[in-house]
Design an enzyme around this catalytic site. Structure first.
Site, PDB file in Angstrom:
ATOM      1  N   SER A  60       5.706 -14.185   0.618  1.00 24.34           N
ATOM      2  CA  SER A  60       5.678 -15.650   1.233  1.00 24.34           C
ATOM      3  C   SER A  60       4.642 -15.704   0.721  1.00 24.34           C
ATOM      4  CB  SER A  60       6.014 -15.103   2.200  1.00 24.34           C
ATOM      5  OG  SER A  60       5.395 -14.484   3.057  1.00 24.34           O
ATOM      6  N   ILE A  79       0.872  -1.360   0.159  1.00 21.90           N
ATOM      7  CA  ILE A  79       0.407  -0.200  -0.107  1.00 21.90           C
ATOM      8  C   ILE A  79       0.690   1.700  -0.089  1.00 21.90           C
ATOM      9  CG2 ILE A  79      -2.267  -1.386   1.263  1.00 21.90           C
ATOM     10  CD1 ILE A  79      -0.721   0.251   3.979  1.00 21.90           C
ATOM     11  N   ASP A  80       2.424   0.844  -0.233  1.00 23.66           N
ATOM     12  CA  ASP A  80       3.120   2.047   0.253  1.00 23.66           C
ATOM     13  C   ASP A  80       3.244   3.375  -0.840  1.00 23.66           C
ATOM     14  OD1 ASP A  80       5.464   0.467  -1.979  1.00 23.66           O
ATOM     15  OD2 ASP A  80       5.551  -0.349   0.271  1.00 23.66           O
ATOM     16  N   CYS A  86     -18.515  16.643   4.556  1.00 22.70           N
ATOM     17  CA  CYS A  86     -19.681  17.073   5.776  1.00 22.70           C
ATOM     18  C   CYS A  86     -19.259  16.464   6.397  1.00 22.70           C
ATOM     19  CB  CYS A  86     -20.567  14.959   5.250  1.00 22.70           C
ATOM     20  SG  CYS A  86     -19.091  13.929   5.396  1.00 22.70           S
ATOM     21  N   HIS A 142      -4.775  -3.857  -1.886  1.00 23.85           N
ATOM     22  CA  HIS A 142      -4.717  -3.775  -0.675  1.00 23.85           C
ATOM     23  C   HIS A 142      -5.277  -2.275  -1.052  1.00 23.85           C
ATOM     24  CE1 HIS A 142      -2.660  -7.646   0.550  1.00 23.85           C
ATOM     25  NE2 HIS A 142      -4.296  -8.126   0.220  1.00 23.85           N
ATOM     26  N   CYS A 192     -13.626  14.361   6.642  1.00 19.58           N
ATOM     27  CA  CYS A 192     -13.848  15.379   5.756  1.00 19.58           C
ATOM     28  C   CYS A 192     -14.375  16.892   5.358  1.00 19.58           C
ATOM     29  CB  CYS A 192     -15.183  14.600   4.786  1.00 19.58           C
ATOM     30  SG  CYS A 192     -16.447  14.590   3.187  1.00 19.58           S
ATOM     31  N   CYS A 240     -19.578  10.559   2.869  1.00 20.90           N
ATOM     32  CA  CYS A 240     -20.547  11.452   1.686  1.00 20.90           C
ATOM     33  C   CYS A 240     -19.744  10.340   0.466  1.00 20.90           C
ATOM     34  CB  CYS A 240     -21.011  12.537   1.313  1.00 20.90           C
ATOM     35  SG  CYS A 240     -19.072  13.540   1.622  1.00 20.90           S
TER      36      CYS A 240
HETATM   37 ZN    ZN Z   1     -17.937  13.460   3.511  1.00 20.05          ZN
END
Ligand code: ZN
Length: 258
Positions: free
Chosen positions: A202, A111-112, A163, A127, A160, A138
């Site tokens: 692995s 995820i880097d 919202c 991932h 956010c 939202c």
């Molecule tokens: Zn929002």
């Protein structure tokens, strides 16, 4: 030259000729690819930074919904590492193979964002990624850039602007489904490829660990480069056991030399 060195050379040459012959080469990468960039595998136990928390508990959807602050406190060192990390020779070698046309797709469990930073183009992040965030109220999607840094520096939890609800990084937490479109593309790429290079994983995390099985079923070429054993090793055409940051640059120069 020692016997093992000549074996490595022979295996590298064999792997290189398989890669050169491939028309639809795919790479599958995991945490091992980024350890040289200073990013520990957050799922593995006892990797220093994360021992304070159990990832399975804190990096779960339940925790995020109930106590997002606890999740963000866990994420802090990981995010800090990832934002400052640089791609290492393993990422750069794979980007070079793609530029040269030998690799069509990189499927990563990481995820880097380091494959992006290394210059790879066609990346499937199964991932998710820390680069963007989505509002749990939202569903507005925003770039992480303006939110993660203020959190790291000032402790301001990301909310956010539309919202006011908390923003969730677009990384897949425990108990959460994989991003369906990306996952289907990864499955399709694995089913239709004529070669898969498995590097730095692995193969313990499902369902990604299952992807090389498609390659075996289709009798396509399979190369495994990893430090530890994987369940698929005995089905691989070439097994390069060692450090991805050393082996992948060697392999890439061998491919390009041919
Ligand atoms: Zn929002």
């Amino acid at each position: 030259m020692t016997l093992s060195a000549s074996n490595i050379q022979e295996s590298t040459q064999k792997a290189a000729s398989l890669i050169r012959a491939a028309q639809r080469g795919v790479v599958l990468t995991g945490a091992g690819l980024s350890t040289h960039s200073g990013i520990p595998d957050f799922r593995s136990q006892g990797s220093g930074l994360w021992t304070k928390f159990l990832p399975m508990e804190v990096a779960s959807l339940t925790t995020f919904r109930r106590q997002p602050e606890l999740f963000y406190d866990w994420l802090r060192p990981l995010a800090s590492h990832m934002l400052s990390a640089q791609p290492n020779p393993a990422h750069l070698a794979l980007a070079e193979l793609e530029r040269a046309g030998f690799i069509k797709t990189i499927i990563t469990q990481n995820i880097d964002g380091l494959h992006h930073r290394a210059g790879s183009q066609n990346i499937l992040e199964v991932h998710g990624s820390l680069n963007s965030m989505t509002c749990i109220g939202c569903y507005r999607q925003v770039s992480s850039e303006d939110y993660i840094q203020p959190y790291l520096e000032l402790g301001r939890y990301p909310h956010c602007q539309a919202c006011g609800k908390i923003l969730k990084p677009d990384i897949i937490l425990f108990e959460e489904q994989l991003p369906i479109k990306t996952w289907l593309k990864a499955e399709q790429a694995s089913k239709s490829c004529d070669l898969m290079l498995v590097a730095g994983t692995s193969l313990e995390v499902m369902p990604s660990a299952r992807l090389p099985m498609h390659v075996v079923e289709n009798q396509a070429s399979l190369i495994v480069v990893n430090k530890t054993l994987t369940y698929i090793d005995e089905r691989a055409h070439v097994l390069l056991y060692g450090d991805v940051a050393e082996i992948l640059p060697l392999l890439t120069s061998e491919v390009l030399r041919g």
